[in-house]
Design a protein around this motif. Structure first.
Motif, PDB file in Angstrom:
ATOM      1  N   THR A  10       5.473   4.372  12.928  1.00 30.29           N
ATOM      2  CA  THR A  10       4.962   3.044  12.603  1.00 30.29           C
ATOM      3  C   THR A  10       5.263   2.110  13.761  1.00 30.29           C
ATOM      4  O   THR A  10       6.397   2.060  14.242  1.00 30.29           O
ATOM      5  N   THR A  12       3.909  -1.945  15.564  1.00 29.72           N
ATOM      6  CA  THR A  12       3.172  -3.186  15.347  1.00 29.72           C
ATOM      7  C   THR A  12       2.409  -3.492  16.627  1.00 29.72           C
ATOM      8  O   THR A  12       2.995  -3.495  17.713  1.00 29.72           O
ATOM      9  N   THR A  17      -0.123  -3.458  11.530  1.00 24.49           N
ATOM     10  CA  THR A  17       0.805  -2.342  11.461  1.00 24.49           C
ATOM     11  C   THR A  17      -0.020  -1.094  11.709  1.00 24.49           C
ATOM     12  O   THR A  17      -1.059  -0.908  11.074  1.00 24.49           O
ATOM     13  N   ILE A  19       0.131   2.954  11.649  1.00 23.90           N
ATOM     14  CA  ILE A  19       0.853   4.146  11.203  1.00 23.90           C
ATOM     15  C   ILE A  19       0.097   5.348  11.748  1.00 23.90           C
ATOM     16  O   ILE A  19      -1.077   5.543  11.425  1.00 23.90           O
ATOM     17  N   SER A  36       6.088   3.974   4.321  1.00 23.02           N
ATOM     18  CA  SER A  36       5.575   3.223   5.476  1.00 23.02           C
ATOM     19  C   SER A  36       4.383   2.368   5.077  1.00 23.02           C
ATOM     20  O   SER A  36       4.264   1.212   5.496  1.00 23.02           O
ATOM     21  N   LEU A  37       3.499   2.916   4.264  1.00 26.28           N
ATOM     22  CA  LEU A  37       2.328   2.179   3.799  1.00 26.28           C
ATOM     23  C   LEU A  37       2.726   1.017   2.889  1.00 26.28           C
ATOM     24  O   LEU A  37       2.144  -0.073   2.979  1.00 26.28           O
ATOM     25  N   ARG A  39       5.589  -0.644   2.969  1.00 20.86           N
ATOM     26  CA  ARG A  39       6.169  -1.682   3.834  1.00 20.86           C
ATOM     27  C   ARG A  39       5.069  -2.443   4.571  1.00 20.86           C
ATOM     28  O   ARG A  39       5.153  -3.661   4.736  1.00 20.86           O
ATOM     29  N   ALA A  40       4.055  -1.720   5.011  1.00 23.44           N
ATOM     30  CA  ALA A  40       2.947  -2.376   5.723  1.00 23.44           C
ATOM     31  C   ALA A  40       2.212  -3.343   4.806  1.00 23.44           C
ATOM     32  O   ALA A  40       1.860  -4.454   5.227  1.00 23.44           O
ATOM     33  N   SER A  43       4.199  -6.478   4.554  1.00 23.19           N
ATOM     34  CA  SER A  43       4.674  -7.033   5.828  1.00 23.19           C
ATOM     35  C   SER A  43       4.177  -8.440   6.126  1.00 23.19           C
ATOM     36  O   SER A  43       4.758  -9.138   6.944  1.00 23.19           O
ATOM     37  N   THR A  48      -3.534  -3.098   8.270  1.00 28.01           N
ATOM     38  CA  THR A  48      -2.804  -1.846   8.446  1.00 28.01           C
ATOM     39  C   THR A  48      -3.811  -0.803   8.883  1.00 28.01           C
ATOM     40  O   THR A  48      -4.859  -0.650   8.259  1.00 28.01           O
ATOM     41  N   HIS A  73      -2.820  -2.543  -0.912  1.00 31.36           N
ATOM     42  CA  HIS A  73      -3.341  -3.463   0.096  1.00 31.36           C
ATOM     43  C   HIS A  73      -4.377  -4.407  -0.520  1.00 31.36           C
ATOM     44  O   HIS A  73      -4.381  -5.596  -0.225  1.00 31.36           O
TER      45      HIS A  73
END
Length: 115
Positions: A10, A12, A17, A19, A36-37, A39-40, A43, A48, A73
């Motif tokens: 991951t 930025t 973001t 990944i 990870s997704l 957190r994105a 964020s 993403t 998302h």
């Protein structure tokens, strides 16, 4: 499958973001991808991008993580974009499951950063 070890990273870049998946990503790595997704999505960044160009294989657990991420998302605001080019086995997973329309997809990482 080639047996290539999976790597999920991951980073930025600008307002996104990114990944990146490398190697064969399956149920062993799907929980890391899912975290990870998540957190994105939380964020605060507006985009993403999941770069699938480096993976020759993903299984249904990865697809499940991507579908969950798409819902998260959509609920929290950032755009989720899958970037290719997709290798044959990855493209087939989206085709066979009929899940491609659930995602915004781009031909490459550069396009994914702006679409």
């Amino acid at each position: 499958m080639t047996g290539e070890e999976a790597v999920v990273t991951t980073t930025t870049e600008s307002d996104a973001t990114v990944i990146s998946l490398r190697g064969e990503v399956d149920e062993e790595n799907a929980p890391f991808l899912a975290r990870s997704l998540a957190r994105a999505a939380a964020s605060g960044l507006p985009r993403t991008v999941v770069d699938l160009s480096g993976t020759p294989f993903v299984d249904s657990s990865v697809l499940h993580a991507l579908l969950d991420a798409q819902r998260a998302h959509a609920a929290s605001g950032p755009v989720l974009v899958l970037a290719g080019p997709l290798q044959t086995a990855v493209r087939r997973l989206f085709e066979v499951t009929g899940s491609a329309p659930a995602f915004r997809m781009a031909d490459n990482l550069g396009t994914a950063m702006t679409c």
